[in-house]
Design a protein around this motif. Structure first.
Motif, PDB file in Angstrom:
ATOM      1  N   LYS A 304       0.802  -1.223   0.000  1.00 50.74           N
ATOM      2  CA  LYS A 304       0.000   0.000   0.000  1.00 50.74           C
ATOM      3  C   LYS A 304       0.837   1.277   0.000  1.00 50.74           C
ATOM      4  O   LYS A 304       0.309   2.371  -0.193  1.00 50.74           O
ATOM      5  N   GLY A 305       2.121   1.137   0.264  1.00 47.48           N
ATOM      6  CA  GLY A 305       2.967   2.323   0.339  1.00 47.48           C
ATOM      7  C   GLY A 305       2.722   3.145   1.589  1.00 47.48           C
ATOM      8  O   GLY A 305       3.012   4.343   1.618  1.00 47.48           O
ATOM      9  N   LYS A 306       2.221   2.497   2.639  1.00 47.94           N
ATOM     10  CA  LYS A 306       1.940   3.188   3.901  1.00 47.94           C
ATOM     11  C   LYS A 306       3.000   2.871   4.937  1.00 47.94           C
ATOM     12  O   LYS A 306       3.498   1.749   5.013  1.00 47.94           O
ATOM     13  N   GLY A 307       3.345   3.848   5.766  1.00 43.98           N
ATOM     14  CA  GLY A 307       4.287   3.616   6.852  1.00 43.98           C
ATOM     15  C   GLY A 307       5.727   3.565   6.386  1.00 43.98           C
ATOM     16  O   GLY A 307       6.088   4.094   5.333  1.00 43.98           O
ATOM     17  N   GLN A 308       6.538   2.887   7.187  1.00 43.81           N
ATOM     18  CA  GLN A 308       7.974   2.810   6.952  1.00 43.81           C
ATOM     19  C   GLN A 308       8.410   1.360   6.826  1.00 43.81           C
ATOM     20  O   GLN A 308       7.758   0.458   7.372  1.00 43.81           O
ATOM     21  N   PRO A 309       9.508   1.099   6.138  1.00 40.73           N
ATOM     22  CA  PRO A 309      10.017  -0.275   6.067  1.00 40.73           C
ATOM     23  C   PRO A 309      10.582  -0.720   7.406  1.00 40.73           C
ATOM     24  O   PRO A 309      10.756   0.090   8.314  1.00 40.73           O
ATOM     25  N   PHE A 310      10.852  -1.995   7.534  1.00 41.67           N
ATOM     26  CA  PHE A 310      11.537  -2.509   8.722  1.00 41.67           C
ATOM     27  C   PHE A 310      13.001  -2.081   8.670  1.00 41.67           C
ATOM     28  O   PHE A 310      13.555  -1.816   7.600  1.00 41.67           O
ATOM     29  N   GLY A 311      13.623  -2.041   9.840  1.00 42.81           N
ATOM     30  CA  GLY A 311      15.046  -1.754   9.906  1.00 42.81           C
ATOM     31  C   GLY A 311      15.872  -2.985   9.545  1.00 42.81           C
ATOM     32  O   GLY A 311      15.344  -4.015   9.131  1.00 42.81           O
ATOM     33  N   LYS A 312      17.174  -2.866   9.739  1.00 35.81           N
ATOM     34  CA  LYS A 312      18.091  -3.980   9.478  1.00 35.81           C
ATOM     35  C   LYS A 312      19.066  -4.102  10.640  1.00 35.81           C
ATOM     36  O   LYS A 312      19.501  -3.099  11.207  1.00 35.81           O
ATOM     37  N   VAL A 326      22.610  -1.244  13.813  1.00 33.35           N
ATOM     38  CA  VAL A 326      21.166  -1.154  13.630  1.00 33.35           C
ATOM     39  C   VAL A 326      20.861   0.023  12.709  1.00 33.35           C
ATOM     40  O   VAL A 326      21.277   1.155  12.974  1.00 33.35           O
ATOM     41  N   ARG A 327      20.136  -0.264  11.644  1.00 31.62           N
ATOM     42  CA  ARG A 327      19.724   0.796  10.720  1.00 31.62           C
ATOM     43  C   ARG A 327      18.203   0.882  10.737  1.00 31.62           C
ATOM     44  O   ARG A 327      17.523  -0.069  10.373  1.00 31.62           O
ATOM     45  N   MET A 328      17.688   2.021  11.166  1.00 26.77           N
ATOM     46  CA  MET A 328      16.253   2.241  11.237  1.00 26.77           C
ATOM     47  C   MET A 328      15.829   3.319  10.245  1.00 26.77           C
ATOM     48  O   MET A 328      16.580   4.261   9.993  1.00 26.77           O
ATOM     49  N   PRO A 329      14.624   3.205   9.688  1.00 25.01           N
ATOM     50  CA  PRO A 329      14.136   4.265   8.799  1.00 25.01           C
ATOM     51  C   PRO A 329      13.851   5.537   9.568  1.00 25.01           C
ATOM     52  O   PRO A 329      13.724   5.525  10.802  1.00 25.01           O
ATOM     53  N   LYS A 330      13.737   6.623   8.858  1.00 28.35           N
ATOM     54  CA  LYS A 330      13.510   7.928   9.466  1.00 28.35           C
ATOM     55  C   LYS A 330      12.242   7.914  10.314  1.00 28.35           C
ATOM     56  O   LYS A 330      11.194   7.433   9.897  1.00 28.35           O
ATOM     57  N   GLY A 331      12.358   8.446  11.527  1.00 34.69           N
ATOM     58  CA  GLY A 331      11.207   8.547  12.412  1.00 34.69           C
ATOM     59  C   GLY A 331      10.979   7.338  13.297  1.00 34.69           C
ATOM     60  O   GLY A 331      10.119   7.368  14.183  1.00 34.69           O
ATOM     61  N   ILE A 332      11.740   6.272  13.091  1.00 34.60           N
ATOM     62  CA  ILE A 332      11.606   5.059  13.912  1.00 34.60           C
ATOM     63  C   ILE A 332      12.825   4.962  14.826  1.00 34.60           C
ATOM     64  O   ILE A 332      13.963   5.091  14.365  1.00 34.60           O
ATOM     65  N   THR A 333      12.577   4.738  16.102  1.00 34.52           N
ATOM     66  CA  THR A 333      13.677   4.676  17.063  1.00 34.52           C
ATOM     67  C   THR A 333      13.857   3.267  17.602  1.00 34.52           C
ATOM     68  O   THR A 333      12.948   2.437  17.566  1.00 34.52           O
ATOM     69  N   VAL A 334      15.048   3.033  18.137  1.00 31.00           N
ATOM     70  CA  VAL A 334      15.380   1.742  18.742  1.00 31.00           C
ATOM     71  C   VAL A 334      14.904   1.737  20.189  1.00 31.00           C
ATOM     72  O   VAL A 334      15.200   2.662  20.950  1.00 31.00           O
ATOM     73  N   ASP A 335      14.168   0.706  20.572  1.00 24.73           N
ATOM     74  CA  ASP A 335      13.721   0.560  21.957  1.00 24.73           C
ATOM     75  C   ASP A 335      14.680  -0.282  22.789  1.00 24.73           C
ATOM     76  O   ASP A 335      14.913   0.012  23.961  1.00 24.73           O
TER      77      ASP A 335
END
Length: 402
Positions: A304-312, A326-335
């Motif tokens: 759907k092109g919604k949201g962000q991909p998963f990190g690596k 750890v590589r996260m997409p923009k706006g997603i943080t590591v917990d």
């Protein structure tokens, strides 16, 4: 060294034969035999139609029951194929199919002949149904590849996918497949067979390379040599994985009875394109907490092109520490970032995985492997509730082939 060379030969084995039992069905659209019932539920944008049907399969040899659900509102929607596990059936997937329809997908789940429970599928018929439940018919090659009931199962999956794709309300450029256990195996098989027709796949503990490490390893080893080669050539999902074109996610269980890390790692190594994974630590053949939500986020992004991909997540061993990137997409943080480690045990099912918190070091994380550990992997949770992992490291595990 000989063992590694043997494994690499297996990984690079390429099936090429006119006898492939699936070649004739790659584009086969089956005929709908009956519509058992239509039900309209919900209101407005969440109104959906649930339809139960039967369709012909394998040139009319089988009749296959399937459940589907789709938005009542006219439009074009992504298509989703759901594949049940061993001993299960399409009806058991009904809740997920309806959930996805409410979220704007056309979703379909078929019975998989030879994988489903014979006694729980009154609308599905065919010669496979007179054969005993269990593993033996899946590895029966007495009369060639067509003897295996997995031929019935995978053909039904292919034709269900093509039926879904043929609907006018389905966007054929946005098609996904997901499945659980034997349905996860089927997800890997179908995604390899269908190539560019699939845009996203999510397999829940369903790898190939059963001969390297799985519940079925000894069954395969005891087959006559010619049958063993034939089964691995045509029915091993890992050997089909080289043709996977879609982004592929593997949700594996560290202590799984059926799909062992050797098989998972080899399957991932066979995939040349985009791939990602998580290991469920100390889990045996159960989806990780939050796994269902992860599937939704995954397919929403790719279809759907919604949201962000998963990190690596990548992990590299040093002399004293493991370094985790750890590589996260923009706006997603590591917990959280953990290193899961385990000492040797008699089998994978009895491994005790201990979490070692990793410490931030610049842009990376570091953790020390406890003394006595033989296997380990990095495990990361993000702000969406998505869990990711690195490849598993340790004896007898092959890193992906480049």
């Amino acid at each position: 060294m000989k063992r590694i060379i043997f494994f690499l030969q297996l990984l690079w084995f390429v099936p090429v034969s006119a006898q492939d039992p699936f070649r004739a069905y790659l584009s086969s659209v089956p005929e709908i035999v009956s519509v058992i019932g239509d039900t309209l539920t919900g209101e407005g944008a969440e109104a959906i139609v649930t339809r139960k049907i039967t369709f012909t399969s394998r040139n009319g040899a089988n009749t296959v029951y399937a459940v589907m659900a789709f938005p009542a509102r006219e439009g074009k929607y992504p298509g989703m194929l759901f594949l049940h596990g061993g001993g299960s059936r399409a009806e058991d997937m009904l809740g997920r199919v309806q959930d996805y329809a409410r979220r704007g997908y056309v979703a379909l789940a078929p019975d998989l002949p030879g994988i489903c429970g014979n006694g729980k599928t009154p609308h599905s018929t065919g010669p496979w149904k007179s054969r005993p439940n269990g593993e033996a018919p899946r590895f029966d090659l007495a009369n060639g590849p067509e003897s295996s009931t997995l031929a019935d199962a995978i053909v039904a999956g292919l034709e269900a996918f093509n039926l879904l794709r043929s609907r006018p309300d389905v966007d054929v450029k946005h098609m996904g497949i997901t499945g659980f256990s034997w349905g996860g195996y089927s997800t890997t098989m179908l995604t390899g067979l269908l190539g560019n027709k699939v845009q996203a796949a999510y397999s829940v503990f369903g790898s190939g390379f059963y001969d390297l490490g799985s519940f079925w390893k000894e069954i395969i080893a005891q087959l006559p040599e010619a049958d063993r080669k034939t089964w691995l050539q045509y029915f091993d999902a890992g050997r089909r994985a080289k043709n996977i074109k879609a982004p592929f996610f593997m949700e594996a269980a560290s202590n799984d009875t059926y799909f062992w890390p050797e098989a998972v790692m080899a399957t991932l190594g066979r995939i040349k394109g985009e791939k990602n994974l998580v290991w469920g630590p100390n889990i045996n053949h159960k989806q990780i907490p939050g796994g269902g939500k992860m599937q939704e986020l995954y397919f929403d992004y790719y279809l759907k092109g919604k949201g962000q991909p998963f990190g690596k997540v990548e992990a590299k061993p040093g002399k004293k520490h493991v370094t985790i990137t750890v590589r996260m997409p923009k706006g997603i943080t590591v917990d959280s970032v953990m290193l899961y480690c385990a000492a040797p045990s008699a089998d994978w099912q009895h491994k005790k995985w201990t979490a070692v918190p990793a410490q931030k070091s610049g842009k990376k994380y570091v953790a020390e492997i406890p003394a006595g550990s033989d296997h380990w992997f990095a495990y990361v949770g993000d702000s969406r509730g998505v869990a990711l992992a690195s490849l598993m490291h340790g004896p007898e595990l092959l890193l992906p082939v480049k």
